[in-house]
Design an enzyme around this catalytic site. Structure first.
Site, mmCIF file in Angstrom:
data_model
loop_
_atom_site.group_PDB
_atom_site.id
_atom_site.type_symbol
_atom_site.label_atom_id
_atom_site.label_comp_id
_atom_site.label_asym_id
_atom_site.label_seq_id
_atom_site.Cartn_x
_atom_site.Cartn_y
_atom_site.Cartn_z
ATOM 1 N N GLY A 7 0.817 -1.204 0.000
ATOM 2 C CA GLY A 7 0.000 0.000 0.000
ATOM 3 C C GLY A 7 0.849 1.251 0.000
ATOM 4 N N THR A 8 0.577 2.132 -0.959
ATOM 5 C CA THR A 8 1.346 3.378 -1.015
ATOM 6 C C THR A 8 0.861 4.231 -2.170
ATOM 7 O OG1 THR A 8 3.594 4.247 -0.880
ATOM 8 C CG2 THR A 8 3.165 2.696 -2.624
ATOM 9 N N THR A 9 1.400 5.442 -2.248
ATOM 10 C CA THR A 9 1.259 6.277 -3.442
ATOM 11 C C THR A 9 2.622 6.872 -3.758
ATOM 12 O OG1 THR A 9 -1.032 6.846 -2.897
ATOM 13 C CG2 THR A 9 0.093 8.250 -4.492
ATOM 14 N N ASP A 24 4.534 8.409 -0.052
ATOM 15 C CA ASP A 24 4.116 8.435 1.347
ATOM 16 C C ASP A 24 4.948 7.411 2.124
ATOM 17 O OD1 ASP A 24 2.645 6.159 0.142
ATOM 18 O OD2 ASP A 24 1.817 6.000 2.154
#
Length: 203
Positions: A7-9, A24
């Site tokens: 999970g990330t951007t 992030d």
């Protein structure tokens, strides 16, 4: 547990004088937040960097391999690998591992004769971009980038735009959060911006 940290951007922007890579710092396991201090942007050489969105272990494994290959290349030819060469190497590694795929999407940025940015999917597909985003919050980041990016954007404006894109993803995507890692790569080299510097830009 069979789930993996993920999970990330991540965001990449080509500017007039360099490239911005930002991500992030949140790592999640299913619906749980396990860390807010994970680094997802990494220096590969003096003018080369990579950001990863996906499974943390896979990202770190690839980063170690790319750093070793970059050192070997420099030792053999006495110069730094080009940005395109790093993107091609990353693509080849990902493509060759399709039977045991890396669960991640990568942004390769750097500066050789000019600032350059490539996005590379988990199967090894490569696209050269002026701006891009990847990860669970990418659609929210893209909405900010598409509305505000322009060719020849100054580096400091590109930094501010990357921060706004990550901030938009943080508001809407539960898997994005925990602060921001942001680096710039210019003709002078790789630079990671401090939390204080980034905070001052947002004031």
């Amino acid at each position: 547990m069979t789930e993996k940290l993920k999970g990330t951007t991540t965001v990449g922007i080509v500017c007039k004088d360099g490239v911005v890579l930002a991500a992030d710092r949140r790592a999640s396991l299913g619906n749980m937040v396990l860390s807010e201090r994970v680094t997802k942007v990494f220096q590969i050489d003096d003018h080369l960097a990579i950001a990863g969105a996906g499974t943390v272990g896979d990202i770190l494994s690839l980063v170690r391999l790319l750093r070793a290959e970059a050192k070997l290349y420099r030792a053999k030819v006495s110069r730094e690998m080009s940005v395109k060469a790093l993107a091609t190497l990353t693509s080849n590694i990902l493509h060759s591992g399709r039977g045991f795929a890396y669960m991640a999407w990568f942004l390769v940025g750097g500066y050789d004769s000019a600032p350059r940015l490539y996005s590379i999917d988990a199967a090894g597909g490569v696209t050269e971009d002026r701006f891009t985003a990847a990860g669970s919050g990418m659609e929210f980041a893209f909405s900010v980038l598409e509305e505000n990016y322009r060719d020849g954007i100054p580096l400091e404006e590109g930094v501010k735009l990357a921060l706004r894109a990550i901030k938009a993803a943080t508001k809407r995507d539960v898997f994005t959060g925990g602060g921001v890692t942001l680096v710039t790569i210019t003709e002078e080299g790789y630079r990671e911006w401090s939390e204080e510097e980034l905070k001052s830009l947002l004031e």
